[in-house]
Design a protein around this motif. Structure first.
Motif, PDB file in Angstrom:
ATOM      1  N   LEU A  21      35.469  44.438  32.618  1.00  0.00           N
ATOM      2  CA  LEU A  21      35.778  45.206  32.562  1.00  0.00           C
ATOM      3  C   LEU A  21      36.989  45.867  32.455  1.00  0.00           C
ATOM      4  CD1 LEU A  21      33.649  48.283  35.015  1.00  0.00           C
ATOM      5  CD2 LEU A  21      33.411  47.085  32.408  1.00  0.00           C
ATOM      6  N   LYS A  22      37.985  46.842  31.940  1.00  0.00           N
ATOM      7  CA  LYS A  22      39.307  46.339  31.867  1.00  0.00           C
ATOM      8  C   LYS A  22      40.457  47.686  32.056  1.00  0.00           C
ATOM      9  CE  LYS A  22      39.460  42.164  28.340  1.00  0.00           C
ATOM     10  NZ  LYS A  22      39.928  41.802  26.815  1.00  0.00           N
ATOM     11  N   CYS A  23      41.147  47.501  32.529  1.00  0.00           N
ATOM     12  CA  CYS A  23      42.231  48.518  32.860  1.00  0.00           C
ATOM     13  C   CYS A  23      44.156  48.600  33.053  1.00  0.00           C
ATOM     14  CB  CYS A  23      42.551  48.515  34.226  1.00  0.00           C
ATOM     15  SG  CYS A  23      43.220  49.989  35.326  1.00  0.00           S
ATOM     16  N   TYR A  24      44.574  49.690  31.465  1.00  0.00           N
ATOM     17  CA  TYR A  24      45.737  48.740  31.193  1.00  0.00           C
ATOM     18  C   TYR A  24      45.890  50.386  31.784  1.00  0.00           C
ATOM     19  CZ  TYR A  24      44.340  45.463  27.946  1.00  0.00           C
ATOM     20  OH  TYR A  24      43.446  44.655  27.888  1.00  0.00           O
ATOM     21  N   ASP A  30      52.794  49.619  38.958  1.00  0.00           N
ATOM     22  CA  ASP A  30      52.363  48.249  39.565  1.00  0.00           C
ATOM     23  C   ASP A  30      51.342  48.364  40.838  1.00  0.00           C
ATOM     24  OD1 ASP A  30      55.546  48.443  41.877  1.00  0.00           O
ATOM     25  OD2 ASP A  30      53.359  50.168  41.445  1.00  0.00           O
ATOM     26  N   THR A  31      50.984  49.262  41.019  1.00  0.00           N
ATOM     27  CA  THR A  31      49.631  48.912  41.589  1.00  0.00           C
ATOM     28  C   THR A  31      48.266  49.207  40.930  1.00  0.00           C
ATOM     29  OG1 THR A  31      50.864  49.741  43.716  1.00  0.00           O
ATOM     30  CG2 THR A  31      48.762  49.681  43.769  1.00  0.00           C
ATOM     31  N   VAL A  32      47.117  48.517  40.658  1.00  0.00           N
ATOM     32  CA  VAL A  32      45.872  49.542  40.490  1.00  0.00           C
ATOM     33  C   VAL A  32      44.791  49.197  41.079  1.00  0.00           C
ATOM     34  CG1 VAL A  32      43.477  48.060  38.915  1.00  0.00           C
ATOM     35  CG2 VAL A  32      46.386  48.619  38.438  1.00  0.00           C
ATOM     36  N   GLU A  51      51.789  44.467  41.922  1.00  0.00           N
ATOM     37  CA  GLU A  51      52.475  43.315  41.875  1.00  0.00           C
ATOM     38  C   GLU A  51      52.061  42.202  41.520  1.00  0.00           C
ATOM     39  OE1 GLU A  51      55.082  43.229  40.894  1.00  0.00           O
ATOM     40  OE2 GLU A  51      56.013  44.968  40.826  1.00  0.00           O
ATOM     41  N   LYS A  52      50.657  42.144  41.263  1.00  0.00           N
ATOM     42  CA  LYS A  52      49.439  41.106  40.680  1.00  0.00           C
ATOM     43  C   LYS A  52      48.800  40.351  42.095  1.00  0.00           C
ATOM     44  CE  LYS A  52      53.449  40.359  38.460  1.00  0.00           C
ATOM     45  NZ  LYS A  52      54.630  40.094  38.280  1.00  0.00           N
ATOM     46  N   ILE A  60      33.618  45.339  48.089  1.00  0.00           N
ATOM     47  CA  ILE A  60      33.406  45.033  46.632  1.00  0.00           C
ATOM     48  C   ILE A  60      32.503  44.168  47.485  1.00  0.00           C
ATOM     49  CG2 ILE A  60      35.473  43.675  46.966  1.00  0.00           C
ATOM     50  CD1 ILE A  60      35.748  43.000  43.935  1.00  0.00           C
ATOM     51  N   PRO A  61      31.375  44.200  46.361  1.00  0.00           N
ATOM     52  CA  PRO A  61      29.937  42.637  46.513  1.00  0.00           C
ATOM     53  C   PRO A  61      30.717  41.450  46.068  1.00  0.00           C
ATOM     54  CG  PRO A  61      29.996  44.676  44.879  1.00  0.00           C
ATOM     55  CD  PRO A  61      30.794  44.440  45.283  1.00  0.00           C
ATOM     56  N   ASP A  62      30.428  40.485  46.655  1.00  0.00           N
ATOM     57  CA  ASP A  62      30.907  39.140  46.631  1.00  0.00           C
ATOM     58  C   ASP A  62      30.780  38.461  45.203  1.00  0.00           C
ATOM     59  OD1 ASP A  62      30.132  37.315  49.506  1.00  0.00           O
ATOM     60  OD2 ASP A  62      31.680  38.893  49.164  1.00  0.00           O
ATOM     61  N   ARG A  63      29.985  39.280  44.547  1.00  0.00           N
ATOM     62  CA  ARG A  63      29.414  39.185  42.909  1.00  0.00           C
ATOM     63  C   ARG A  63      31.025  39.219  41.808  1.00  0.00           C
ATOM     64  NH1 ARG A  63      26.242  41.500  41.739  1.00  0.00           N
ATOM     65  NH2 ARG A  63      25.920  43.596  43.554  1.00  0.00           N
ATOM     66  N   PHE A  64      31.223  40.390  42.545  1.00  0.00           N
ATOM     67  CA  PHE A  64      32.430  40.558  41.625  1.00  0.00           C
ATOM     68  C   PHE A  64      33.516  39.691  42.081  1.00  0.00           C
ATOM     69  CE2 PHE A  64      30.815  45.674  41.498  1.00  0.00           C
ATOM     70  CZ  PHE A  64      29.526  44.754  40.295  1.00  0.00           C
ATOM     71  N   SER A  65      34.811  39.767  41.095  1.00  0.00           N
ATOM     72  CA  SER A  65      36.488  39.824  41.621  1.00  0.00           C
ATOM     73  C   SER A  65      37.024  40.223  40.542  1.00  0.00           C
ATOM     74  CB  SER A  65      36.267  38.109  41.426  1.00  0.00           C
ATOM     75  OG  SER A  65      36.017  38.206  39.938  1.00  0.00           O
ATOM     76  N   ALA A  66      38.002  40.273  40.985  1.00  0.00           N
ATOM     77  CA  ALA A  66      38.973  40.960  39.564  1.00  0.00           C
ATOM     78  C   ALA A  66      40.255  40.472  39.809  1.00  0.00           C
ATOM     79  CB  ALA A  66      39.194  42.715  40.553  1.00  0.00           C
ATOM     80  N   GLN A  67      41.169  40.777  38.945  1.00  0.00           N
ATOM     81  CA  GLN A  67      42.927  40.077  39.627  1.00  0.00           C
ATOM     82  C   GLN A  67      44.226  40.948  38.724  1.00  0.00           C
ATOM     83  OE1 GLN A  67      43.626  36.344  37.367  1.00  0.00           O
ATOM     84  NE2 GLN A  67      41.259  36.706  35.925  1.00  0.00           N
ATOM     85  N   GLN A  68      44.599  41.157  38.520  1.00  0.00           N
ATOM     86  CA  GLN A  68      46.236  41.798  38.206  1.00  0.00           C
ATOM     87  C   GLN A  68      46.907  40.985  37.701  1.00  0.00           C
ATOM     88  OE1 GLN A  68      48.777  44.338  40.099  1.00  0.00           O
ATOM     89  NE2 GLN A  68      48.630  46.141  38.556  1.00  0.00           N
ATOM     90  N   PHE A  69      47.355  40.944  35.887  1.00  0.00           N
ATOM     91  CA  PHE A  69      47.810  39.891  34.988  1.00  0.00           C
ATOM     92  C   PHE A  69      49.492  40.157  35.255  1.00  0.00           C
ATOM     93  CE2 PHE A  69      44.143  37.928  34.160  1.00  0.00           C
ATOM     94  CZ  PHE A  69      43.387  38.808  33.485  1.00  0.00           C
ATOM     95  N   SER A  70      50.038  39.826  34.273  1.00  0.00           N
ATOM     96  CA  SER A  70      51.499  39.662  34.721  1.00  0.00           C
ATOM     97  C   SER A  70      52.040  40.839  33.838  1.00  0.00           C
ATOM     98  CB  SER A  70      52.026  38.634  34.120  1.00  0.00           C
ATOM     99  OG  SER A  70      51.934  38.275  32.620  1.00  0.00           O
ATOM    100  N   ASP A  71      51.227  41.518  32.996  1.00  0.00           N
ATOM    101  CA  ASP A  71      51.097  42.906  32.136  1.00  0.00           C
ATOM    102  C   ASP A  71      51.260  43.611  33.359  1.00  0.00           C
ATOM    103  OD1 ASP A  71      48.594  42.653  29.547  1.00  0.00           O
ATOM    104  OD2 ASP A  71      48.765  42.178  31.705  1.00  0.00           O
ATOM    105  N   TYR A  72      50.572  43.620  34.003  1.00  0.00           N
ATOM    106  CA  TYR A  72      50.632  44.762  35.098  1.00  0.00           C
ATOM    107  C   TYR A  72      48.304  44.837  34.646  1.00  0.00           C
ATOM    108  CZ  TYR A  72      54.846  44.438  37.048  1.00  0.00           C
ATOM    109  OH  TYR A  72      55.790  44.476  38.309  1.00  0.00           O
TER     110      TYR A  72
END
Lengths: 113, 116
Positions: A21-24, A30-32, A51-52, A60-72
């Motif tokens: 899933l994507k989020c803009y 700067d916080t998601v 700030e990434k 959050i389950p261990d099966r899930f992961s997430a990250q924030q990219f340089s464009d936030y």
């Protein structure tokens, strides 16, 4: 005014598959945050990024992961999907000027068959 | 620990009558309090917030909420309900300690139904 954009809006997957899933966020936010809302449930906090960098972690389950990219923008990756992962996934964004107010997207509805 | 309680799963009122949706909270520091509304299959829409200042906060669509520190409550009110107000309402809280970027803690939600 620009709002939080989430994609896809709807997603159907089979058990054990993977979903992303994507989020803009709103520009200059700067916080998601990611929340999961099961049927008839209140939103449950999963994870947040500032700030990434991961700033907070919830249920959050261990099966899930997430990250924030340089464009936030942020992505929530879900693997080994289970039936119980079927839910509405919300992304929200905020800025230091919003006094804690979170601005939510319309959500991504994941259905696991 | 931070938590929110919405004691009523459902509130039913007739159009034109006043409505109240109840919320109580628990935080360690001073509270930041919020009300959000959710229509079916939609995202959470911000209604109003209390950060500091006047205990009576006015928000969108004619809604208001009263912060009561002694009762740790933040009830949502509207003088005259509309059928279009029918939706799911969430109260949320975070405290003022530490980062301003902390998560919101939500109540379980109250389904408001306004009948014609």
């Amino acid at each position: 005014a620009a709002g939080v954009i989430q994609s896809p809006r709807h997603l159907i997957k089979e058990k054990r598959e993977t979903a992303t899933l994507k989020c803009y966020p709103i520009p200059r936010h700067d916080t998601v945050y990611w929340y999961q809302q099961g049927p008839g449930q209140d939103p449950q906090f999963l994870i947040s990024f500032y700030e990434k960098m991961q700033s907070d972690k919830g249920s959050i389950p261990d099966r899930f992961s997430a990250q924030q990219f340089s464009d936030y923008h942020s992505e929530l990756n879900m693997s080994s999907l289970e039936l119980g992962d079927s839910a509405l996934y919300f992304c929200a964004s905020s800025s230091p000027n919003s006094a804690g107010e979170l601005f939510f997207g319309e959500g991504s509805r994941l259905t696991v068959l | 620990a931070q938590s929110v309680a919405q004691p009523e799963d459902q509130v039913n009122v007739a159009e034109g009558n006043p409505l109240t949706v109840k919320c109580t909270y628990s935080v360690s520091g001073n509270p930041y309090l919020f009300w959000y509304v959710q229509y079916p299959n939609r995202g959470l829409q911000f209604l109003l917030k209390y950060i500091t200042g006047d205990n009576l906060v006015k928000g969108s669509y004619g809604f208001e909420a009263e912060f009561n520190k002694s009762q740790t409550s933040f009830h949502l009110k509207k003088p005259s309900a509309l059928v279009s107000d029918s939706a799911l309402y969430f109260c949320a809280v975070r405290d003022d300690r530490g980062s301003t970027l902390g998560r919101l803690y939500f109540g379980r939600g109250t389904q408001l139904t306004v009948w014609p």
